[in-house]
Write an enzyme that holds these catalytic residues in place. Structure first.
Site, PDB file in Angstrom:
ATOM      1  N   LYS A  14       9.128  -2.233   5.561  1.00 40.31           N
ATOM      2  CA  LYS A  14       9.380  -3.645   5.224  1.00 40.31           C
ATOM      3  C   LYS A  14       8.605  -4.061   3.974  1.00 40.31           C
ATOM      4  CE  LYS A  14       7.935  -5.363   9.212  1.00 40.31           C
ATOM      5  NZ  LYS A  14       7.550  -4.130   9.925  1.00 40.31           N
ATOM      6  N   ARG A  89       7.967 -12.711  14.596  1.00 45.23           N
ATOM      7  CA  ARG A  89       7.728 -11.569  15.484  1.00 45.23           C
ATOM      8  C   ARG A  89       7.854 -11.949  16.947  1.00 45.23           C
ATOM      9  NH1 ARG A  89       4.218  -8.565  11.461  1.00 45.23           N
ATOM     10  NH2 ARG A  89       3.893  -6.477  12.249  1.00 45.23           N
ATOM     11  N   ARG A 128       0.082   6.849   6.093  1.00 39.28           N
ATOM     12  CA  ARG A 128      -0.363   5.651   5.385  1.00 39.28           C
ATOM     13  C   ARG A 128      -1.843   5.377   5.663  1.00 39.28           C
ATOM     14  NH1 ARG A 128       2.892   0.136   6.473  1.00 39.28           N
ATOM     15  NH2 ARG A 128       1.321  -0.322   8.013  1.00 39.28           N
ATOM     16  N   ARG A 134      -6.416   0.377   5.945  1.00 41.52           N
ATOM     17  CA  ARG A 134      -6.186  -0.542   7.059  1.00 41.52           C
ATOM     18  C   ARG A 134      -6.719   0.061   8.350  1.00 41.52           C
ATOM     19  NH1 ARG A 134      -0.129  -3.008   6.938  1.00 41.52           N
ATOM     20  NH2 ARG A 134      -0.662  -3.231   9.137  1.00 41.52           N
ATOM     21  N   ARG A 146       0.953  -1.019  18.431  1.00 46.99           N
ATOM     22  CA  ARG A 146       1.759  -1.868  17.543  1.00 46.99           C
ATOM     23  C   ARG A 146       3.249  -1.580  17.724  1.00 46.99           C
ATOM     24  NH1 ARG A 146      -0.784  -0.046  12.265  1.00 46.99           N
ATOM     25  NH2 ARG A 146       0.804  -1.288  11.242  1.00 46.99           N
TER      26      ARG A 146
END
Ligand code: AMP
Length: 191
Positions: A14, A89, A128, A134, A146
């Site tokens: 996204k 969400r 990632r 992160r 998640r």
């Protein structure tokens, strides 16, 4: 304005694709995750409230998130539209978004859902995590949480827009360029 929700589980692409859409179409890009991370970095009140939820891979409560989002929408004045990335969400967020836009005589034109298998999501997020810095990408259990939260709390948002006949699906597997082309094909029909 043309207002589009770019939708999908964590790792669907996204953020990457929303930035390309922002540049191609002169849209305002609103990433609630980015706004939260900015606030955490700058140790604001909002950041302090959001941090523990984000670190666990849970959703930040709706009241906090919705209030923040309403402020972001006001920045769209000179843009051709808004690309929403990571919002809504929950069903409550979707209702709130419809209300906020309605007050400004605006509406959501489409929810575009990027479709990617869970196995590929896990691989992408772990990869990632090596460079994103992160915390929520660095721990496999948080990543799993998640993805789980996406299925239990977020996926239902598709239904909200399906009922409004605004749901589009795009295959989210392939090269970044190919996925952008698929998205452009959908967006070009909407503007
Ligand atoms: P993202 O950058 O979209 O992956 O978001 C990172 C984290 O920020 C999520 O795992 C949530 O903890 C939080 N977050 C982002 N957007 C929302 C939202 N719309 N509602 C609740 N929490 C959110």
């Amino acid at each position: 304005m043309t207002n589009i929700i770019l939708f999908g589980p964590p790792g669907a692409g996204k953020g990457t694709q929303a930035e390309r859409i922002r540049d191609n179409y002169n849209f305002l890009h609103i990433s609630t995750g980015d706004v939260f991370r900015y606030n955490i970095k700058n140790e604001t009140e909002l950041g302090k409230r959001a941090k523990s939820f984000i670190d666990r891979g849970e959703l930040v409560p709706d009241d906090v998130t919705i209030k923040m989002l309403a402020g972001e929408i006001d920045k769209a004045d000179d843009k051709n539209g808004i690309i929403f990335d990571g919002f809504p969400r929950t069903k409550a967020q979707a209702n709130a978004l419809d209300d906020v836009l309605n007050e400004q005589n605006e509406k959501i034109d489409a929810l575009v859902s990027l479709e990617v298998d869970d196995k590929i999501l896990m691989e992408r997020l772990k990869e990632r995590g090596k460079t994103s810095g992160r915390k929520d990408d660095a721990d496999e259990n948080v990543i799993k949480n998640r993805i789980q939260v996406y299925y239990t709390e977020t996926e239902i948002v598709k239904e909200h827009y399906k009922q409004q006949r605004k749901l589009y699906h795009v295959d989210g597997v392939g090269s970044i360029q190919d996925i952008t082309k698929r998205l452009n094909n959908v967006i070009d029909q909407l503007i």
